[in-house]
Design a protein around this motif. Sequence first.
Motif, PDB file in Angstrom:
ATOM      1  N   PRO A  76      -2.974 -96.018  45.031  1.00  0.00           N
ATOM      2  CA  PRO A  76      -2.376 -94.700  45.260  1.00  0.00           C
ATOM      3  C   PRO A  76      -2.984 -93.596  44.393  1.00  0.00           C
ATOM      4  N   ILE A  77      -4.237 -93.284  44.642  1.00  0.00           N
ATOM      5  CA  ILE A  77      -4.867 -92.206  43.875  1.00  0.00           C
ATOM      6  C   ILE A  77      -4.806 -90.913  44.671  1.00  0.00           C
ATOM      7  N   SER A  78      -4.800 -89.821  43.977  1.00  0.00           N
ATOM      8  CA  SER A  78      -4.796 -88.500  44.602  1.00  0.00           C
ATOM      9  C   SER A  78      -5.668 -87.584  43.750  1.00  0.00           C
ATOM     10  N   PRO A  79      -6.995 -87.708  43.889  1.00  0.00           N
ATOM     11  CA  PRO A  79      -7.898 -86.927  43.039  1.00  0.00           C
ATOM     12  C   PRO A  79      -7.565 -85.435  43.080  1.00  0.00           C
ATOM     13  N   THR A  80      -7.515 -84.850  41.908  1.00  0.00           N
ATOM     14  CA  THR A  80      -7.127 -83.449  41.774  1.00  0.00           C
ATOM     15  C   THR A  80      -8.017 -82.781  40.737  1.00  0.00           C
ATOM     16  N   VAL A  81      -8.371 -81.539  41.008  1.00  0.00           N
ATOM     17  CA  VAL A  81      -9.129 -80.749  40.035  1.00  0.00           C
ATOM     18  C   VAL A  81      -8.238 -79.595  39.589  1.00  0.00           C
ATOM     19  N   VAL A  82      -8.120 -79.425  38.281  1.00  0.00           N
ATOM     20  CA  VAL A  82      -7.312 -78.344  37.727  1.00  0.00           C
ATOM     21  C   VAL A  82      -8.147 -77.521  36.753  1.00  0.00           C
ATOM     22  N   VAL A  83      -7.747 -76.282  36.600  1.00  0.00           N
ATOM     23  CA  VAL A  83      -8.368 -75.389  35.614  1.00  0.00           C
ATOM     24  C   VAL A  83      -7.298 -75.035  34.590  1.00  0.00           C
ATOM     25  N   LEU A  84      -7.602 -75.265  33.324  1.00  0.00           N
ATOM     26  CA  LEU A  84      -6.679 -74.917  32.251  1.00  0.00           C
ATOM     27  C   LEU A  84      -7.329 -73.908  31.325  1.00  0.00           C
ATOM     28  N   GLU A  85      -6.508 -73.055  30.773  1.00  0.00           N
ATOM     29  CA  GLU A  85      -6.970 -72.113  29.751  1.00  0.00           C
ATOM     30  C   GLU A  85      -6.792 -72.800  28.406  1.00  0.00           C
ATOM     31  N   ALA A  86      -7.878 -72.985  27.675  1.00  0.00           N
ATOM     32  CA  ALA A  86      -7.803 -73.643  26.368  1.00  0.00           C
ATOM     33  C   ALA A  86      -7.079 -72.728  25.387  1.00  0.00           C
ATOM     34  N   GLU A  87      -6.091 -73.286  24.700  1.00  0.00           N
ATOM     35  CA  GLU A  87      -5.367 -72.508  23.693  1.00  0.00           C
ATOM     36  C   GLU A  87      -6.162 -72.379  22.397  1.00  0.00           C
ATOM     37  N   ALA A  88      -7.097 -73.304  22.178  1.00  0.00           N
ATOM     38  CA  ALA A  88      -7.941 -73.249  20.980  1.00  0.00           C
ATOM     39  C   ALA A  88      -8.833 -72.010  21.056  1.00  0.00           C
ATOM     40  N   ARG A  89      -8.954 -71.307  19.941  1.00  0.00           N
ATOM     41  CA  ARG A  89      -9.746 -70.079  19.916  1.00  0.00           C
ATOM     42  C   ARG A  89     -11.217 -70.335  19.620  1.00  0.00           C
ATOM     43  N   THR A  90     -11.503 -71.352  18.804  1.00  0.00           N
ATOM     44  CA  THR A  90     -12.884 -71.582  18.394  1.00  0.00           C
ATOM     45  C   THR A  90     -13.606 -72.483  19.389  1.00  0.00           C
ATOM     46  N   ASP A  91     -14.928 -72.407  19.363  1.00  0.00           N
ATOM     47  CA  ASP A  91     -15.740 -73.288  20.206  1.00  0.00           C
ATOM     48  C   ASP A  91     -15.494 -74.752  19.859  1.00  0.00           C
ATOM     49  N   GLY A  93     -12.771 -76.147  18.617  1.00  0.00           N
ATOM     50  CA  GLY A  93     -11.475 -76.548  19.154  1.00  0.00           C
ATOM     51  C   GLY A  93     -11.522 -76.791  20.650  1.00  0.00           C
ATOM     52  N   GLN A  94     -12.226 -75.928  21.369  1.00  0.00           N
ATOM     53  CA  GLN A  94     -12.337 -76.090  22.813  1.00  0.00           C
ATOM     54  C   GLN A  94     -13.129 -77.346  23.175  1.00  0.00           C
ATOM     55  N   VAL A  95     -14.159 -77.645  22.411  1.00  0.00           N
ATOM     56  CA  VAL A  95     -14.943 -78.860  22.654  1.00  0.00           C
ATOM     57  C   VAL A  95     -14.103 -80.100  22.338  1.00  0.00           C
ATOM     58  N   ILE A  96     -13.316 -80.054  21.272  1.00  0.00           N
ATOM     59  CA  ILE A  96     -12.427 -81.179  20.959  1.00  0.00           C
ATOM     60  C   ILE A  96     -11.447 -81.388  22.113  1.00  0.00           C
ATOM     61  N   LEU A 110     -15.049 -81.459  33.536  1.00  0.00           N
ATOM     62  CA  LEU A 110     -16.241 -81.139  34.321  1.00  0.00           C
ATOM     63  C   LEU A 110     -16.996 -79.936  33.775  1.00  0.00           C
ATOM     64  N   ASP A 111     -16.245 -78.965  33.246  1.00  0.00           N
ATOM     65  CA  ASP A 111     -16.887 -77.744  32.780  1.00  0.00           C
ATOM     66  C   ASP A 111     -15.999 -77.059  31.743  1.00  0.00           C
ATOM     67  N   LEU A 112     -16.639 -76.398  30.809  1.00  0.00           N
ATOM     68  CA  LEU A 112     -15.944 -75.594  29.808  1.00  0.00           C
ATOM     69  C   LEU A 112     -16.735 -74.301  29.690  1.00  0.00           C
ATOM     70  N   HIS A 113     -16.090 -73.198  30.085  1.00  0.00           N
ATOM     71  CA  HIS A 113     -16.789 -71.918  30.055  1.00  0.00           C
ATOM     72  C   HIS A 113     -15.794 -70.817  29.732  1.00  0.00           C
ATOM     73  N   GLU A 114     -16.089 -70.076  28.670  1.00  0.00           N
ATOM     74  CA  GLU A 114     -15.284 -68.941  28.250  1.00  0.00           C
ATOM     75  C   GLU A 114     -13.799 -69.292  28.150  1.00  0.00           C
ATOM     76  N   GLY A 115     -13.507 -70.450  27.568  1.00  0.00           N
ATOM     77  CA  GLY A 115     -12.130 -70.837  27.338  1.00  0.00           C
ATOM     78  C   GLY A 115     -11.417 -71.478  28.516  1.00  0.00           C
ATOM     79  N   LYS A 116     -12.079 -71.555  29.649  1.00  0.00           N
ATOM     80  CA  LYS A 116     -11.488 -72.207  30.823  1.00  0.00           C
ATOM     81  C   LYS A 116     -12.090 -73.604  30.954  1.00  0.00           C
TER      82      LYS A 116
END
Length: 145
Positions: A76-91, A93-96, A110-116
Amino acid sequence: MSWLLWSGLYKPLVMSLGALSCLLSVYLAHRMGFFRHHTDLLRLMPRLPGYWLWLLREIIISSLDVAKLILKPSMPISPTVVVLEAEARTDVGQVIFGNSITLSPGTVTLDLHEGKVLIHCLTSESARELQKGEANRRVAALEPR
């Protein structure tokens, strides 16, 4: 240094090649801008052990969830893609945050760009868990105020 101590090979050629290897590694890290964020890393260090324990617990829970999905005949899988806004301010923190998501089975950053952060989740339930924001808050709490 550890390799040198454990190997017991103290020949001039081996030691000089080891030193050259270390210097080359430091030079390449400098060229890639690794040391640009060293102050951010140092500030996070005191809070990391607690975060690692929490992350280890989450990885174990995710592993068990993925194992249950695999063992069910209906898969029972349901692949989903979501976009989250990283709360971490520093690069850092966002990489962690992105790496922590990828370490948990069933999710991949999949991707990290400008805090998203673009994340692929194996199930919609795991996507909802990420959207609750616990991981995001914990990574943001690592950063000094």
